[in-house]
Motif scaffolding. Sequence first.
Motif, PDB file in Angstrom:
ATOM      1  N   TYR A 118      20.332  48.429  77.026  1.00 37.05           N
ATOM      2  CA  TYR A 118      19.179  47.990  76.793  1.00 37.05           C
ATOM      3  C   TYR A 118      18.340  49.251  76.392  1.00 37.05           C
ATOM      4  CZ  TYR A 118      20.370  43.274  78.232  1.00 37.05           C
ATOM      5  OH  TYR A 118      20.943  42.198  78.313  1.00 37.05           O
ATOM      6  N   LEU A 119      17.890  49.375  75.292  1.00 43.91           N
ATOM      7  CA  LEU A 119      17.096  50.597  74.635  1.00 43.91           C
ATOM      8  C   LEU A 119      15.701  50.203  74.139  1.00 43.91           C
ATOM      9  CD1 LEU A 119      17.050  53.633  73.782  1.00 43.91           C
ATOM     10  CD2 LEU A 119      18.088  52.881  71.538  1.00 43.91           C
ATOM     11  N   ALA A 120      14.538  51.017  74.598  1.00 39.65           N
ATOM     12  CA  ALA A 120      13.240  50.556  74.033  1.00 39.65           C
ATOM     13  C   ALA A 120      12.350  51.983  73.516  1.00 39.65           C
ATOM     14  CB  ALA A 120      12.581  49.729  74.788  1.00 39.65           C
ATOM     15  N   MET A 121      11.817  51.693  72.523  1.00 41.40           N
ATOM     16  CA  MET A 121      11.143  52.943  72.240  1.00 41.40           C
ATOM     17  C   MET A 121       9.824  52.678  71.486  1.00 41.40           C
ATOM     18  SD  MET A 121      14.461  54.894  70.119  1.00 41.40           S
ATOM     19  CE  MET A 121      15.032  53.638  69.134  1.00 41.40           C
ATOM     20  N   THR A 122       8.818  53.620  71.515  1.00 45.31           N
ATOM     21  CA  THR A 122       7.600  53.436  70.858  1.00 45.31           C
ATOM     22  C   THR A 122       7.629  53.619  69.332  1.00 45.31           C
ATOM     23  OG1 THR A 122       6.754  54.561  72.803  1.00 45.31           O
ATOM     24  CG2 THR A 122       5.296  54.162  70.774  1.00 45.31           C
ATOM     25  N   ASP A 123       6.995  52.802  68.584  1.00 44.21           N
ATOM     26  CA  ASP A 123       7.015  52.763  67.154  1.00 44.21           C
ATOM     27  C   ASP A 123       5.968  53.880  66.851  1.00 44.21           C
ATOM     28  OD1 ASP A 123       6.230  52.359  64.582  1.00 44.21           O
ATOM     29  OD2 ASP A 123       7.247  50.394  64.643  1.00 44.21           O
ATOM     30  N   LEU A 124       6.007  54.890  66.613  1.00 44.36           N
ATOM     31  CA  LEU A 124       5.244  55.820  66.183  1.00 44.36           C
ATOM     32  C   LEU A 124       5.523  57.407  65.635  1.00 44.36           C
ATOM     33  CD1 LEU A 124       2.047  56.764  66.454  1.00 44.36           C
ATOM     34  CD2 LEU A 124       2.510  57.542  68.837  1.00 44.36           C
ATOM     35  N   HIS A 125       4.955  57.673  64.335  1.00 42.15           N
ATOM     36  CA  HIS A 125       5.182  58.857  63.892  1.00 42.15           C
ATOM     37  C   HIS A 125       4.099  59.669  63.896  1.00 42.15           C
ATOM     38  CE1 HIS A 125       6.720  61.786  60.960  1.00 42.15           C
ATOM     39  NE2 HIS A 125       7.930  61.060  60.815  1.00 42.15           N
ATOM     40  N   ILE A 126       3.708  60.671  64.685  1.00 39.44           N
ATOM     41  CA  ILE A 126       2.770  61.457  65.064  1.00 39.44           C
ATOM     42  C   ILE A 126       2.384  62.246  63.807  1.00 39.44           C
ATOM     43  CG2 ILE A 126       2.944  61.269  67.498  1.00 39.44           C
ATOM     44  CD1 ILE A 126       3.275  64.460  67.363  1.00 39.44           C
ATOM     45  N   ALA A 186       5.488  53.952  75.323  1.00 38.77           N
ATOM     46  CA  ALA A 186       6.257  54.265  76.333  1.00 38.77           C
ATOM     47  C   ALA A 186       7.085  53.100  76.821  1.00 38.77           C
ATOM     48  CB  ALA A 186       5.837  55.336  77.297  1.00 38.77           C
ATOM     49  N   PRO A 187       7.657  52.291  76.125  1.00 39.12           N
ATOM     50  CA  PRO A 187       8.447  51.183  77.142  1.00 39.12           C
ATOM     51  C   PRO A 187       9.527  51.446  77.735  1.00 39.12           C
ATOM     52  CG  PRO A 187       8.829  51.198  74.417  1.00 39.12           C
ATOM     53  CD  PRO A 187       8.116  52.391  74.849  1.00 39.12           C
ATOM     54  N   GLU A 188       9.687  50.789  78.832  1.00 42.37           N
ATOM     55  CA  GLU A 188      10.682  50.978  79.707  1.00 42.37           C
ATOM     56  C   GLU A 188      11.324  49.680  80.025  1.00 42.37           C
ATOM     57  OE1 GLU A 188      11.017  53.769  82.641  1.00 42.37           O
ATOM     58  OE2 GLU A 188      10.020  55.511  81.522  1.00 42.37           O
ATOM     59  N   ILE A 189      12.419  49.564  80.571  1.00 41.69           N
ATOM     60  CA  ILE A 189      13.284  48.314  80.917  1.00 41.69           C
ATOM     61  C   ILE A 189      13.905  48.514  82.429  1.00 41.69           C
ATOM     62  CG2 ILE A 189      15.106  46.716  80.155  1.00 41.69           C
ATOM     63  CD1 ILE A 189      15.008  49.410  77.769  1.00 41.69           C
ATOM     64  N   PHE A 202       5.343  48.822  79.684  1.00 44.23           N
ATOM     65  CA  PHE A 202       4.633  49.659  78.934  1.00 44.23           C
ATOM     66  C   PHE A 202       3.241  49.967  79.148  1.00 44.23           C
ATOM     67  CE2 PHE A 202       4.590  45.678  76.856  1.00 44.23           C
ATOM     68  CZ  PHE A 202       3.366  45.460  76.112  1.00 44.23           C
ATOM     69  N   THR A 203       2.566  50.997  78.660  1.00 45.88           N
ATOM     70  CA  THR A 203       1.134  51.219  78.492  1.00 45.88           C
ATOM     71  C   THR A 203       0.305  50.539  77.333  1.00 45.88           C
ATOM     72  OG1 THR A 203       1.542  53.416  79.720  1.00 45.88           O
ATOM     73  CG2 THR A 203      -0.593  53.136  78.556  1.00 45.88           C
ATOM     74  N   ILE A 204      -0.639  50.039  77.669  1.00 43.43           N
ATOM     75  CA  ILE A 204      -1.693  49.628  76.839  1.00 43.43           C
ATOM     76  C   ILE A 204      -2.840  50.277  77.012  1.00 43.43           C
ATOM     77  CG2 ILE A 204      -2.998  47.405  75.939  1.00 43.43           C
ATOM     78  CD1 ILE A 204      -0.699  45.647  76.405  1.00 43.43           C
ATOM     79  N   GLY A 237      -3.225  54.761  84.214  1.00 43.26           N
ATOM     80  CA  GLY A 237      -2.007  55.751  83.778  1.00 43.26           C
ATOM     81  C   GLY A 237      -1.131  55.243  82.818  1.00 43.26           C
ATOM     82  N   ILE A 238      -0.041  56.215  82.463  1.00 41.56           N
ATOM     83  CA  ILE A 238       0.850  56.032  81.301  1.00 41.56           C
ATOM     84  C   ILE A 238       1.986  56.341  81.827  1.00 41.56           C
ATOM     85  CG2 ILE A 238      -1.056  56.482  79.650  1.00 41.56           C
ATOM     86  CD1 ILE A 238       0.367  59.076  79.208  1.00 41.56           C
ATOM     87  N   ASP A 239       3.181  56.091  80.763  1.00 39.39           N
ATOM     88  CA  ASP A 239       4.667  56.493  81.151  1.00 39.39           C
ATOM     89  C   ASP A 239       5.175  55.901  82.697  1.00 39.39           C
ATOM     90  OD1 ASP A 239       4.068  57.683  78.657  1.00 39.39           O
ATOM     91  OD2 ASP A 239       4.580  59.822  79.509  1.00 39.39           O
ATOM     92  N   GLY A 240       4.918  54.757  82.891  1.00 45.83           N
ATOM     93  CA  GLY A 240       5.257  54.230  84.035  1.00 45.83           C
ATOM     94  C   GLY A 240       6.868  54.153  84.211  1.00 45.83           C
ATOM     95  N   ASP A 241       7.445  54.413  85.185  1.00 43.61           N
ATOM     96  CA  ASP A 241       9.040  54.604  85.552  1.00 43.61           C
ATOM     97  C   ASP A 241       9.310  53.820  86.755  1.00 43.61           C
ATOM     98  OD1 ASP A 241      11.593  55.611  84.651  1.00 43.61           O
ATOM     99  OD2 ASP A 241      11.617  56.000  86.787  1.00 43.61           O
TER     100      ASP A 241
END
Length: 370
Positions: A118-126, A186-189, A202-204, A237-241
């Motif tokens: 299972y793969l999750a990613m942020t949809d974002l192009h900086i 930063a979605p995680e599974i 993920f972070t909101i 916070g952000i980037d939880g694991d």
Amino acid sequence: MKYRLLKTLTTIFSLLLTVAGHAQITHDQAADKPTGIEIVSELKKPDTQQKLEEQDFSAYLLVYFKDQTQSAYFAVSSDGYTFTDVNDGQPVFRGEELAEQKGVRDPHIARGPDGAFYLAMTDLHIFGKQAGFRETDWQRPIEKYGWGNNRAIVLMKSYDLIHWTHTDFRVDKAFPELGDIDCSWAPEIIYDEKEDKMMVYFTIRYDNDECHMYYSYTDDDFTKLETVPERITEIGGIDGDITKVGDQYQLFYVSDAKIFHSVSDKINGGYKVEGKRIDPETVSTEAPNVFKRLGTDTYVLMYDVYGARPNNMGFSETKDFKTYKNIGHFNEGIMKTTNFERPKHGAVTYLTLDELKAIARHWNVDIDLE
């Protein structure tokens, strides 16, 4: 105050990368080496696929991304110390093909009880404006929505790492009750044994200021979030694991560009502030990820040392999640890369020996298979 500091740091970081990275974007994105993957409409579970335990695994798979391409990559290791990129340093997941914003970041990969990846990613192009994908720095005004301000996450599933289903999931459209969110980062599974569901967290961020971690359960095909995202904790916070160790859940997260830790006996609640920086760095860090050294009682905490010049991954080891041994950065200690450099925001999961051999054959990877 801490969120404003985070916002300031990430904005400065973005500006620095924009200045230094624009010349690299055109060159790297022009690379036309095949990714080696295929997007399919549905998956058929192999007859031999089953739930895997630690003793079934023999190797490690690292997924990471690069700012220069806004795309994601795979690297493999037979010992958990030396990693080799499978596609010779070229993307396996091209952001422009998978995301609304034509870029992906913050990839996370996990194994499910069905043996699938299972793969999750942020949809974002900086660098979306510089790359010609939009006319503004961000999709929405930075004055109101802040840095990044994306609203979608990419969800993908595979049994063989080659054939993948793919969904670009707009969190705000699926759950209007969340209101006007700034971002979904930063979605995680993780698999929730109690609910028998894959959980994405993920972070909101709201009001260009306050960040919290939220969780939601997915459908079996991993094409959508099915439950309204709820807060995991009042910790900002952000980037939880989250990693289950014994009967407890170890949460690592980022605040003020530092790594912090918390523990709970529940997967999606009960975490308390501990207040001590865990990583040994003196510059900004983010994206903690924990993996176990197979066959040992040692866990590795990996983190993105994005404040370093050049950026790198840092590593610490622990057996009790109270004391940590600094084992350095990639190629500056015992952790090595063989054919790539400057990975960002990575995650590690495990492979069987047969899976490692299949990957080596498919991508023609030169790696020790003994």
